[in-house]
Every structure is written in C-alpha cells, then in structure tokens.
Design an enzyme around this catalytic site. Structure first.
Site, PDB file in Angstrom:
ATOM      1  NE  ARG A 210      13.331 -10.490   2.626  1.00  0.00           N
ATOM      2  CZ  ARG A 210      12.452 -11.474   2.106  1.00  0.00           C
ATOM      3  NH1 ARG A 210      11.182 -11.162   2.184  1.00  0.00           N
ATOM      4  NH2 ARG A 210      12.687 -12.375   1.871  1.00  0.00           N
ATOM      5  CG  PHE A 226       0.426  -4.861   4.121  1.00  0.00           C
ATOM      6  CD1 PHE A 226      -0.767  -5.346   4.286  1.00  0.00           C
ATOM      7  CD2 PHE A 226       0.718  -3.923   3.296  1.00  0.00           C
ATOM      8  CE1 PHE A 226      -2.098  -4.505   4.055  1.00  0.00           C
ATOM      9  CE2 PHE A 226      -0.638  -2.925   2.918  1.00  0.00           C
ATOM     10  CZ  PHE A 226      -1.827  -3.478   3.023  1.00  0.00           C
ATOM     11  CG  ASP A 248       1.236  -8.369   9.353  1.00  0.00           C
ATOM     12  OD1 ASP A 248       1.961  -8.309   7.945  1.00  0.00           O
ATOM     13  OD2 ASP A 248       0.192  -9.017   9.563  1.00  0.00           O
ATOM     14  CB  SER A 249      -3.938  -7.593  10.401  1.00  0.00           C
ATOM     15  OG  SER A 249      -3.561  -8.630   9.165  1.00  0.00           O
ATOM     16  CG  ASP A 298       5.156  -7.318   0.123  1.00  0.00           C
ATOM     17  OD1 ASP A 298       4.747  -7.338  -1.165  1.00  0.00           O
ATOM     18  OD2 ASP A 298       5.868  -8.167   0.753  1.00  0.00           O
ATOM     19  CB  CYS A 338       2.323 -10.833  -4.491  1.00  0.00           C
ATOM     20  SG  CYS A 338       0.974 -10.949  -3.045  1.00  0.00           S
TER      21      CYS A 338
HETATM   22  N1  SAH Z   1       6.546  -8.153   3.217  1.00  0.00           N
HETATM   23  C1  SAH Z   1       6.701  -9.266   3.701  1.00  0.00           C
HETATM   24  C2  SAH Z   1       5.519  -9.891   3.188  1.00  0.00           C
HETATM   25  C3  SAH Z   1       4.160  -9.509   3.471  1.00  0.00           C
HETATM   26  S1  SAH Z   1       2.729 -10.768   3.194  1.00  0.00           S
HETATM   27  C4  SAH Z   1       7.888  -9.924   3.794  1.00  0.00           C
HETATM   28  O1  SAH Z   1       8.872  -9.690   2.982  1.00  0.00           O
HETATM   29  O2  SAH Z   1       7.990 -10.995   4.523  1.00  0.00           O
HETATM   30  C5  SAH Z   1       1.448  -9.741   3.617  1.00  0.00           C
HETATM   31  C6  SAH Z   1       1.063  -9.367   5.007  1.00  0.00           C
HETATM   32  O3  SAH Z   1      -0.274  -8.772   5.058  1.00  0.00           O
HETATM   33  C7  SAH Z   1       0.788 -10.784   5.813  1.00  0.00           C
HETATM   34  O4  SAH Z   1       1.785 -10.872   6.943  1.00  0.00           O
HETATM   35  C8  SAH Z   1      -0.714 -10.412   6.544  1.00  0.00           C
HETATM   36  O5  SAH Z   1      -0.743 -10.805   7.755  1.00  0.00           O
HETATM   37  C9  SAH Z   1      -0.806  -9.016   6.267  1.00  0.00           C
HETATM   38  N2  SAH Z   1      -1.967  -8.401   6.203  1.00  0.00           N
HETATM   39  C10 SAH Z   1      -3.130  -8.796   5.384  1.00  0.00           C
HETATM   40  N3  SAH Z   1      -3.893  -8.048   5.563  1.00  0.00           N
HETATM   41  C11 SAH Z   1      -3.651  -6.959   6.215  1.00  0.00           C
HETATM   42  C12 SAH Z   1      -4.256  -5.615   6.642  1.00  0.00           C
HETATM   43  N4  SAH Z   1      -5.900  -5.303   5.974  1.00  0.00           N
HETATM   44  N5  SAH Z   1      -3.721  -4.788   7.586  1.00  0.00           N
HETATM   45  C13 SAH Z   1      -2.575  -5.184   7.961  1.00  0.00           C
HETATM   46  N6  SAH Z   1      -2.062  -6.161   7.450  1.00  0.00           N
HETATM   47  C14 SAH Z   1      -2.429  -7.279   6.596  1.00  0.00           C
END
Ligand code: SAH
Length: 394
Positions: A210, A226, A248-249, A298, A338
């Site tokens: 970040r 995400f 995000d979902s 991510d 990850c």
């Molecule tokens: N980059 C973030 C962490 C990401 S974790 C940080 O730095 O804090 C992954 C995220 O993807 C989660 O919040 C989860 O809710 C979301 N997610 C999972 N599948 C998804 C999809 N198909 N579409 C959108 N978001 C999704």
C-alpha cells in the site's frame, strides 16, 4: 509418564533434517502411547533416534507439527513464552513497535497454527491447529506479558479448525469493550473491526505494498478491485490520486471504507464505491469505455493449494485480461495473488497470457511480496503466499 512417540518410516526423516515443521500421516510408521488432541509427542526415526517435539493432530493429514528441535526443550509454558518473546522482539527490531502489525505468524515463528495481530493496544489471536489450542492459556499469558496489552480477542472462527477436530470460537480472552479500533498506517487512518472484519480485521500483509502504491498515485485515475475497507484506495488518495473507483462484493466492507474516507477528511466526491462482482464489473467498465491510469487487483485466495491452481489460473487470467484492457498506455497495474497454490512464476505466466490475449504489452517494474512482519522461513516455503507484479503498460 512416558511421552508418546511417533516413529517415522525409513527415509522419511529427510524432510526433518531440512527442519520442515510438518509430518504427514503417510510418513508415520507407528505411534507409541496415546497422544491427546494437540498433546506433545517426540518424533523419532524408525530406529528410535530423537528428531523433534511436535504437537499431535489425530484427525489432520498434517499429523504432527514441530514446536521444538531440541530434546531438552519440551513443549511447555516456558517454551511457548520463549517463542512469543522472540516473535515480539523480531517485530520490535523491524521498527514496528506498537504499530498495527502481525506479532506471531504461525510456523514462521515456530508456533504452528498460532496467528496474533496487534491493533493499537488490542491483540487478536487466531488458533488453527490442535497444538495451538492445547497451549491457548500459555499463549494468552505470554502475549499479555510480552506486549503489555490487556485486551485480547479470539478469532478462532476459521474453517480449517474443523479439519483439526476443533470447534469454531470467537470472543474476548482478556478485557472487553468495543471491538472496533482505529489504526494509523503511515498517516492514513483505518477503522478495524476485529470481531466482524475479514481475517483478524485488516490485511496487514499488504502494508508495504500500500505504501508503494501511494508513491505511484499522484495525479492518476485509480481503479481498486477487491478493495475491502479501502486499503489501497486510501493509500492512493494519500498519494494524490485524481480520483479512485473501488469495487468489492461486501457491503459491510464498503461501509467501513466510507467511514475511513470521512475519518481521513478526504474529498468524498473523488472516491466512488461500487458493491459488485469484480468479474462482472470489469466487463461493464470496458463496455462503458472507461480507462484508468493505475489499477490494483488484490483478489481473495482463489487457490488455497496447488490442487486448485488450474481453476484459479482461469480466474486470475480473467481479471488481469480485463484489467489490462482498462489500462491506458503508460498506466500501471498492480496485480496480486495471495494463493499458496500459485507461485510468482505462475502468476507471471498467467498475466503474460492475459496481456497477449488483451493484445497489450507491458514491462515488469517491481515484484511485490508480503510485509516482513509476516516472515518467510527458509524451511517453510509454504508460508510464502502473497506475491504480485507491478506492470507498466507500453
Ligand atoms: N486489498 C484489500 C484486501 C482485499 S481482500 C486491502 O488492502 O485491505 C479480498 C476482497 O475481495 C474482500 O474484501 C472480499 O470481500 C472481496 N471479494 C471476494 N470475491 C469478490 C468478487 N467476486 N467481487 C468483488 N469482491 C470480491
């Protein structure tokens, strides 16, 4: 009472000589005595020579996890305390002090199945192995006395515990009060809810990445896919991004993200939040003719193990393909995985395939890895789960 012993099949002691901490059920010749769930066993060669002290997981394929390689150092409260002290000292030496960070990272800190994250004066403990569960009280004691933190919350509510024969559990271990806490990451403030948030509340593993994105964001139109509670989105704003669209979902995560914007005093009109499935949203953005100058991908763990790699590879390829199509020439793509089952080499191959299908070319500017408070132990390469590439579209 004689300690139960696990005798390995001939030749299976080789991995142990490399100090890999896991013993799979298939490597075991015989068990003497009746080890309890999470109880200590001595691990021995077929002929009975001592190799290590390990915790026993009767239901898991990972039947034993090593906590000590020294015969005179049995697993007890004093040994647990020693390991916790070393783990805390390592983060202190990194200069993380009381900053939000991971204090204990399981096998990499010789504490298999023990995760502890620090948010201000609040610790979050997650125990995922039978051995970790067996030493729960000693861990809590040690963590409290080594950090001085009086509030400890347990997030042992992950499915892997079921494989170990353990119940899911969540709640206060020490202290009480609000489970939400504000943290500061390089001057950017975030709300963390340790009871309801994902993982232990925040993705601490991306801290350094970040910070890097922040240095690249100046004047750019940013897309953060995400986004969770807005980690990369806020970092980009702090770095002077022109505007940020975050997807995000999880509605809950986006609510916290909006609170984070307000708390930092950023201009809300420059930050847009979309509750959507990223796979769908990327196509819609393309149809709408949108373009971005910095894109972060991510996603969650598509491939927890190598067995899931093939299916996961298609998902990674898909988001990277659409991500690259949405990138202006000269734009930057920060793409992560990850997944333990996807190596950096494989990720690079997948993204190269995506670039080729998208008919764009790009240069690799950086390779991302996990922040150093999530150490990677040479003897435990499985611990290296987070990787990423920074690409510049030509
Ligand atoms: N980059 C973030 C962490 C990401 S974790 C940080 O730095 O804090 C992954 C995220 O993807 C989660 O919040 C989860 O809710 C979301 N997610 C999972 N599948 C998804 C999809 N198909 N579409 C959108 N978001 C999704």
């Amino acid at each position: 009472m004689k300690q139960p012993s696990v005798y390995l099949k001939a030749g299976k002691e080789k991995a142990m000589s490399r100090r890999h901490p896991w013993i799979f059920s298939g490597a075991i010749d015989r068990v003497e005595g009746q080890p309890e769930l999470g109880g200590s066993v001595s691990v021995r060669t077929q002929s009975g020579q001592f190799l290590a002290w390990a915790a026993y997981s009767p239901q898991s394929k990972i039947r034993c996890r090593v906590w000590s390689w020294t015969e005179s150092r049995r697993i007890d409260a004093a040994h647990v305390r020693e390991l916790v002290r070393a783990a805390v000292a390592y983060r202190h030496d990194l200069g993380l002090g009381a900053q939000a960070c991971r204090l204990v990272h399981g096998e990499a800190d010789a504490l298999p199945g023990v995760i502890c994250d620090r948010y201000g004066d609040l610790l979050v403990l997650q125990l995922t192995s039978a051995g970790a569960e067996r030493w729960r009280d000693a861990l809590v004691e040690a963590l409290q006395s080594e950090t001085g933190c009086t509030r400890i919350y347990e997030r042992s509510d992950v499915d892997v515990r079921e494989i170990e024969g353990l119940e899911l559990r969540r709640g206060w271990l020490r202290g009480d009060g609000a489970t939400e806490i504000e943290i500061d990451e390089g001057g950017v403030r975030y709300w963390v809810d340790v009871a309801r948030g994902q993982k232990t509340g925040f993705y601490l593993d991306q801290r350094d990445n970040r910070a890097l994105i922040r240095t690249l964001a100046q004047g750019r139109e940013v897309l953060n896919c995400f986004c969770y509670t807005g980690g990369f989105s806020l970092a980009a704003m702090a770095g002077g991004a022109k505007n940020v669209l975050s997807i995000d979902s999880s509605a809950e995560a986006l609510n916290t993200a909006r609170q984070n914007v307000a708390m930092n005093g950023y201009d809300e009109t420059l930050m847009h939040w979309q509750e959507a499935d990223v796979f769908q949203a990327l196509r819609e953005l393309r149809n709408a003719g949108r373009q971005f100058e910095l894109i972060v991908l991510d996603p969650p763990k598509f491939a927890p193990t190598i067995a899931h790699a093939e299916k996961a590879a298609r998902a990674y390829k898909d988001i990277n393909l659409w991500g690259l199509k949405l990138l202006r020439p000269g734009g930057l793509l920060a793409t992560f995985s990850c997944s333990g089952g996807i190596s950096l080499e494989l990720l690079q191959k997948i993204v190269a395939g995506a670039a080729s299908d998208a008919e764009v070319d790009a240069r690799i500017l950086e390779r991302f890895q996990v922040a150093p408070d999530h150490p990677i132990r040479m003897s435990f390469p499985e611990g290296e789960y987070l990787k990423g590439l920074l690409l510049k579209r030509i």
